[in-house]
Design a protein around this motif. Structure first.
Motif, mmCIF file in Angstrom:
data_model
loop_
_atom_site.group_PDB
_atom_site.id
_atom_site.type_symbol
_atom_site.label_atom_id
_atom_site.label_comp_id
_atom_site.label_asym_id
_atom_site.label_seq_id
_atom_site.Cartn_x
_atom_site.Cartn_y
_atom_site.Cartn_z
ATOM 1 N N GLY A 84 5.095 -28.202 -2.291
ATOM 2 C CA GLY A 84 4.295 -27.870 -3.458
ATOM 3 C C GLY A 84 4.249 -26.383 -3.729
ATOM 4 O O GLY A 84 5.266 -25.691 -3.689
ATOM 5 N N GLY A 85 3.023 -25.858 -4.020
ATOM 6 C CA GLY A 85 2.852 -24.478 -4.433
ATOM 7 C C GLY A 85 2.875 -23.483 -3.295
ATOM 8 O O GLY A 85 3.108 -23.820 -2.129
ATOM 9 N N ALA A 86 2.574 -22.214 -3.647
ATOM 10 C CA ALA A 86 2.726 -21.101 -2.703
ATOM 11 C C ALA A 86 1.786 -21.183 -1.517
ATOM 12 O O ALA A 86 2.017 -20.509 -0.506
ATOM 13 C CB ALA A 86 2.510 -19.781 -3.442
ATOM 14 N N ALA A 87 0.721 -21.978 -1.594
ATOM 15 C CA ALA A 87 -0.214 -22.116 -0.467
ATOM 16 C C ALA A 87 -0.004 -23.418 0.285
ATOM 17 O O ALA A 87 -0.793 -23.746 1.173
ATOM 18 C CB ALA A 87 -1.653 -22.032 -0.974
ATOM 19 N N SER A 88 1.055 -24.152 -0.027
ATOM 20 C CA SER A 88 1.325 -25.428 0.632
ATOM 21 C C SER A 88 2.102 -25.222 1.920
ATOM 22 O O SER A 88 2.674 -24.154 2.167
ATOM 23 C CB SER A 88 2.124 -26.345 -0.303
ATOM 24 O OG SER A 88 1.427 -26.579 -1.502
ATOM 25 N N THR A 89 2.136 -26.264 2.752
ATOM 26 C CA THR A 89 2.853 -26.210 4.020
ATOM 27 C C THR A 89 4.297 -25.788 3.795
ATOM 28 O O THR A 89 5.006 -26.358 2.975
ATOM 29 C CB THR A 89 2.807 -27.579 4.714
ATOM 30 O OG1 THR A 89 1.436 -27.934 4.945
ATOM 31 C CG2 THR A 89 3.535 -27.529 6.038
ATOM 32 N N THR A 90 4.728 -24.763 4.531
ATOM 33 C CA THR A 90 6.027 -24.130 4.312
ATOM 34 C C THR A 90 6.811 -24.063 5.618
ATOM 35 O O THR A 90 6.251 -23.766 6.675
ATOM 36 C CB THR A 90 5.839 -22.708 3.752
ATOM 37 O OG1 THR A 90 5.056 -22.765 2.558
ATOM 38 C CG2 THR A 90 7.181 -22.058 3.440
ATOM 39 N N SER A 91 8.107 -24.333 5.524
ATOM 40 C CA SER A 91 9.012 -24.188 6.662
ATOM 41 C C SER A 91 10.114 -23.208 6.288
ATOM 42 O O SER A 91 10.540 -23.153 5.130
ATOM 43 C CB SER A 91 9.647 -25.536 7.041
ATOM 44 O OG SER A 91 8.660 -26.454 7.471
ATOM 45 N N VAL A 92 10.566 -22.445 7.278
ATOM 46 C CA VAL A 92 11.634 -21.465 7.077
ATOM 47 C C VAL A 92 12.702 -21.699 8.140
ATOM 48 O O VAL A 92 12.389 -21.816 9.326
ATOM 49 C CB VAL A 92 11.089 -20.029 7.168
ATOM 50 C CG1 VAL A 92 12.218 -19.018 7.275
ATOM 51 C CG2 VAL A 92 10.228 -19.717 5.942
ATOM 52 N N TYR A 93 13.964 -21.788 7.713
ATOM 53 C CA TYR A 93 15.074 -22.049 8.626
ATOM 54 C C TYR A 93 16.019 -20.845 8.641
ATOM 55 O O TYR A 93 16.667 -20.542 7.641
ATOM 56 C CB TYR A 93 15.863 -23.286 8.186
ATOM 57 C CG TYR A 93 15.021 -24.535 8.021
ATOM 58 C CD1 TYR A 93 14.124 -24.936 9.000
ATOM 59 C CD2 TYR A 93 15.134 -25.324 6.875
ATOM 60 C CE1 TYR A 93 13.365 -26.091 8.853
ATOM 61 C CE2 TYR A 93 14.380 -26.481 6.720
ATOM 62 C CZ TYR A 93 13.500 -26.856 7.705
ATOM 63 O OH TYR A 93 12.737 -27.994 7.557
ATOM 64 N N LEU A 94 16.090 -20.144 9.781
ATOM 65 C CA LEU A 94 17.062 -19.072 9.986
ATOM 66 C C LEU A 94 18.301 -19.650 10.647
ATOM 67 O O LEU A 94 18.214 -20.247 11.719
ATOM 68 C CB LEU A 94 16.473 -17.968 10.867
ATOM 69 C CG LEU A 94 15.970 -16.706 10.161
ATOM 70 C CD1 LEU A 94 14.763 -17.059 9.300
ATOM 71 C CD2 LEU A 94 15.600 -15.634 11.185
ATOM 72 N N ARG A 95 19.441 -19.487 10.006
ATOM 73 C CA ARG A 95 20.712 -20.002 10.517
ATOM 74 C C ARG A 95 20.628 -21.490 10.860
ATOM 75 O O ARG A 95 21.257 -21.957 11.793
ATOM 76 C CB ARG A 95 21.159 -19.221 11.745
ATOM 77 C CG ARG A 95 21.669 -17.818 11.457
ATOM 78 C CD ARG A 95 22.246 -17.215 12.730
ATOM 79 N NE ARG A 95 22.847 -15.900 12.492
ATOM 80 C CZ ARG A 95 23.359 -15.149 13.453
ATOM 81 N NH1 ARG A 95 23.346 -15.581 14.701
ATOM 82 N NH2 ARG A 95 23.889 -13.968 13.171
#
Length: 631
Positions: A84-95
């Motif tokens: 969803g929006g900017a305050a929603s649960t976020t995941s980041v994948y490096l490589r």
């Protein structure tokens, strides 16, 4: 062939051409920039032997990204998934590594969640950031647990010189309003920086009709408030004490169940960090830093009752000693304490553990040749010891052109939630205790730099074993739904290209990642075989193009973020289409202290899906007036 896939492939083709063509005249980062993430001690960017990117304050202001995760994606550092929006649960994948495999530091403070694993990206404030250093690749030999895929180190703004102010007021579509301000300066031996920021938005519908369980046709908005304070005292020449405090609060709407469309479901995220550090230059050759840091991550949902709180405490003594010209020894002693408050824990809702560590590094430079060796031992009170090491070398094959390479291992400790709930392995039924996830990495790269120019190409292969995954109901599980266990392996391999060039008044930069993050687990009886399939929500091709130009009092910019198709599940049966998003920016300098900025993200209003059943932001526009007077 779908229109989405065609849209993604065209920009990616352009990216590859531009990245290769610009490699001889790149200008991604100033080579004399001093960074600390690569070795935990200061060194020039031109001396770094790893794949490292620096995002500056100018980049942050120009791009006006919605979050830190958006900023990393915009600059080709990582993939992002958000519900969803900017305050929603976020995941980041490096490589292609899991989000829990990226260590996040804010002013040296470790940020982590011992329930989900990894930093809560949506809780990290962006308005107060001065600089971000992104190290791609394992770094456990320097930082210990979590740095399997890389390290993201965030530095907040600091004071110095004459007193100055920074005030920004922004309004945009979707009912977005932003306000941030700060005061910076110094008085005698004291320097200071205090910043405040607030944001609200009516948002957009976070779910799509594909979400059979949660879809509710409404708008899911958010509110954010953030504050930082930084105070430094120069006690004497070579003796400095600094205190940093950070506080962030986010309150966001989300759709929990379509059966209750009138319920205002909300997540409340509080992120706190504090650090006290004493840096001392005892002699020209000897420098130390003693620091104590704490972070707190509190996540709550209402009216559906769920609360989890993670506390991380970190006491560290690190430093360096110059043996002679071109030779340096780094040393480190560290204690990390984790605490989790979660009603699901079997130990009265509270779990604790600690980890003691010692490490050392050797840095050598002689003419065209550079060599580094780093080693570290961590002793965890729950799962035991972990030894990690990294060897790095570089050789200048021609003026400004270096061949670099490294080999090393890494680990991520199991979370307190994975071990301490009914979903942990039941040892009384013959289950094995959870082991740390392990990574073994090798990479080779070319780095070009001359004056203000830089370019890089890196080939890597990172095999991660004993991955912790939630498996279906087994005879060794306490829960009938299943439990955590060390089952799957993953193989992360690929090629990363980065380059930029200055053509007359136009500055252009590009990144391109060709990767194959795949399941490497052989067939196991009783388990679905996904061997050779792509890891969920990871693309094989992704890249960026960013361009800007100065025209008198104007700074005009444009950018593209593109990704090939991905799969939402491990079986690769649920496909997510590729995408290409176009952003525009414009700054106008009204006078010395005042400027007007206009940003349009996703300018062509493309529908993109980063996670099945969840929407991404539509076209967003933001107009900001920024005032920067100096007394």
């Amino acid at each position: 062939m779908s229109q989405a896939l065609l849209a993604a492939r065209r920009p990616l083709l352009a990216l590859s051409v531009l990245a290769l063509a610009a490699s001889a005249h790149a200008q991604i980062n100033k080579l004399d920039t001093v960074v600390t993430t690569a070795t935990r001690t200061p060194q020039k960017l031109s001396e770094v032997l790893v794949d490292l990117t620096v995002i500056t304050r100018a980049d942050i202001e120009r791009q006006a990204a919605a979050s830190v995760a958006d900023l990393l994606r915009n600059n080709g550092c990582a993939e992002m998934v958000r519900n969803g929006g900017a305050a929603s649960t976020t995941s980041v994948y490096l490589r292609g590594a899991e989000t829990r495999h990226t260590l996040v530091l804010v002013d040296g403070v470790r940020m982590d969640s011992q329930s989900t694993g990894g930093a809560s990206w949506q809780g990290i404030p962006i308005a107060q950031i001065e600089r971000i250093e992104v190290l791609k690749g394992p770094a456990s030999a320097i930082y210990g647990s979590d740095a399997v895929g890389g390290v993201v180190q965030i530095f907040t703004r600091k004071g110095g010189g004459k007193t100055s102010f920074d005030l920004g007021i922004g309004v945009g579509n979707l009912g977005t309003q932003k306000l941030d301000g700060g005061v910076f300066g110094s008085a005698g031996m004291v320097d200071y920086a205090v910043t405040l920021a607030g944001e609200r938005s009516d948002g957009f519908n976070a779910t799509t009709t594909d979400n059979a369980f949660s879809y509710v046709p409404d708008r899911d908005g958010w509110r954010k408030s953030q504050a930082t304070a930084r105070l430094g005292v120069q006690l004497a020449e070579g003796q400095r004490v600094e205190a940093v405090m950070l506080r962030s609060h986010a309150n966001a709407q989300y759709d929990a169940s379509k059966s209750k469309p009138l319920v205002d479901d909300r997540t409340k995220q509080d992120t706190d960090a504090a650090r006290l550090a004493w840096t001392a230059q005892w002699a020209p050759a000897l420098q130390t830093q003693l620091s104590y840091g704490e972070s707190r991550d509190r996540y709550e949902t209402t009216p559906s009752p769920y609360l989890t709180v993670t506390h991380v405490k970190n006491l560290a003594l690190n430093g360096s000693y110059l043996l002679g010209k071109g030779q340096q020894i780094n040393f480190l002693g560290e204690r990390i304490e984790d605490e989790l408050e979660n009603s699901g824990l079997l130990t009265a809702g509270v779990g604790k553990r600690h980890r003691n560590a010692m490490g050392a590094g050797y840095l050598f430079t002689q003419g065209a040749f550079s060599f580094q060796a780093h080693a570290r031992h961590d002793d965890d009170s729950q799962f035991g010891g972990a030894d990690t090491g990294t060897l790095l070398a570089g050789y200048e094959v021609a003026t400004g052109l270096r061949l670099v390479g490294s080999i090393g291992n890494s680990f991520r400790a199991p979370t307190l939630y994975q071990q301490g709930t009914i979903y942990g392995p039941d040892l009384s039924k013959g289950a094995q205790p959870l082991k740390a996830e392990r990574g073994h990495n090798v990479e080779v790269g070319l780095k070009y730099g001359s004056g203000d120019t830089e370019a890089s190409a890196t080939v890597y292969r990172n095999r991660i074993s004993d991955l912790i995954n939630f498996e279906g109901a087994l005879t060794t599980c306490n829960s009938g739904f299943g439990c955590y266990g060390n089952v799957p392996d993953a193989l992360l391999q690929g090629l990363s290209l980065a380059a930029s060039t200055q053509v007359s008044l136009l500055h252009v930069s590009a990144t391109l990642d060709l990767q194959a993050p795949k399941d490497a687990t052989p067939a196991i009886a009783g388990r679905t075989n996904n061997y050779g399939k792509l890891l969920a929500r990871r693309a094989q091709r992704l890249g960026t193009i960013n361009a800007d130009t100065n025209l008198g009092d104007w700074v005009l910019g444009a950018g593209v973020q593109a990704s090939s198709a991905r799969f939402d599940n491990a079986a690769n049966t649920r496909r997510l289409g590729g995408y290409a998003l176009v952003n525009f920016s414009a700054q106008y300098k009204i006078n010395r202290d005042l400027k007007l900025q206009f940003n349009v993200d996703n300018a062509f209003d493309r529908d993109t899906t980063l996670a099945y059943g969840y929407a991404s932001a539509p076209r967003t526009a933001l107009l900001t007036l920024r005032w920067n007077p100096t007394l």
